[in-house]
Design a protein around this motif. Sequence first.
Motif, PDB file in Angstrom:
ATOM      1  N   GLY A  92      86.152  57.623  78.317  1.00  0.00           N
ATOM      2  CA  GLY A  92      85.685  58.431  79.437  1.00  0.00           C
ATOM      3  C   GLY A  92      84.641  59.453  79.012  1.00  0.00           C
ATOM      4  N   LYS A  93      84.871  60.099  77.882  1.00  0.00           N
ATOM      5  CA  LYS A  93      83.897  61.081  77.373  1.00  0.00           C
ATOM      6  C   LYS A  93      82.568  60.413  77.014  1.00  0.00           C
ATOM      7  N   ALA A  94      82.638  59.237  76.375  1.00  0.00           N
ATOM      8  CA  ALA A  94      81.417  58.521  75.994  1.00  0.00           C
ATOM      9  C   ALA A  94      80.624  58.109  77.233  1.00  0.00           C
ATOM     10  N   LEU A  95      81.330  57.672  78.266  1.00  0.00           N
ATOM     11  CA  LEU A  95      80.643  57.294  79.498  1.00  0.00           C
ATOM     12  C   LEU A  95      80.045  58.512  80.203  1.00  0.00           C
ATOM     13  N   MET A  96      80.748  59.629  80.148  1.00  0.00           N
ATOM     14  CA  MET A  96      80.214  60.856  80.752  1.00  0.00           C
ATOM     15  C   MET A  96      78.942  61.307  80.047  1.00  0.00           C
ATOM     16  N   SER A  97      78.889  61.151  78.736  1.00  0.00           N
ATOM     17  CA  SER A  97      77.696  61.559  78.001  1.00  0.00           C
ATOM     18  C   SER A  97      76.483  60.704  78.373  1.00  0.00           C
ATOM     19  N   ARG A  98      76.744  59.530  78.951  1.00  0.00           N
ATOM     20  CA  ARG A  98      75.663  58.658  79.418  1.00  0.00           C
ATOM     21  C   ARG A  98      75.475  58.748  80.926  1.00  0.00           C
ATOM     22  N   GLN A  99      76.109  59.730  81.527  1.00  0.00           N
ATOM     23  CA  GLN A  99      76.036  60.010  82.959  1.00  0.00           C
ATOM     24  C   GLN A  99      76.558  58.866  83.820  1.00  0.00           C
ATOM     25  N   ALA A 100      77.506  58.113  83.301  1.00  0.00           N
ATOM     26  CA  ALA A 100      78.181  57.066  84.066  1.00  0.00           C
ATOM     27  C   ALA A 100      79.508  57.652  84.560  1.00  0.00           C
ATOM     28  N   TYR A 101      79.386  58.603  85.477  1.00  0.00           N
ATOM     29  CA  TYR A 101      80.541  59.402  85.882  1.00  0.00           C
ATOM     30  C   TYR A 101      81.607  58.592  86.615  1.00  0.00           C
ATOM     31  N   GLU A 102      81.208  57.676  87.486  1.00  0.00           N
ATOM     32  CA  GLU A 102      82.193  56.897  88.238  1.00  0.00           C
ATOM     33  C   GLU A 102      83.043  56.036  87.301  1.00  0.00           C
ATOM     34  N   LYS A 103      82.396  55.421  86.330  1.00  0.00           N
ATOM     35  CA  LYS A 103      83.127  54.588  85.371  1.00  0.00           C
ATOM     36  C   LYS A 103      84.022  55.467  84.489  1.00  0.00           C
TER      37      LYS A 103
END
Length: 109
Positions: free
Chosen positions: A81-92
């Motif tokens: 979740g943190k890695a996806l947030m850092s790529r601005q993929a918030y929904e995922k």
Amino acid sequence: MWGMNPQGWHAANLLLHAVLVYLLCLAFLKENRRRYAVAALLFVLGMQTFVYSTVWRGDLALWHHAFAQDENNAQSCNSMGKALMSRQAYEKAVEYFIRRFSAGLFGGD
């Protein structure tokens, strides 16, 4: 090979260990046992390092591999979740955070 599922990684690991055992058996049949044993060990560990370098190519690949190994791991869910947030993929990312807490996975960081 690079997009392997967990069973594929397990099979690759088993193959590398089988090669190690085979080469070590050959080493003990030769005169210079120690030299062949060290060469066999270095070969197999080098190949295993090469295979696993694909898992470590980035944080998303690492946490995706960890999550595929154990979907009920709080650390994997949170870190993915943190890695996806850092790529601005918030929904995922929210999907992984919801999975962590809905499954009662409160361990990890």
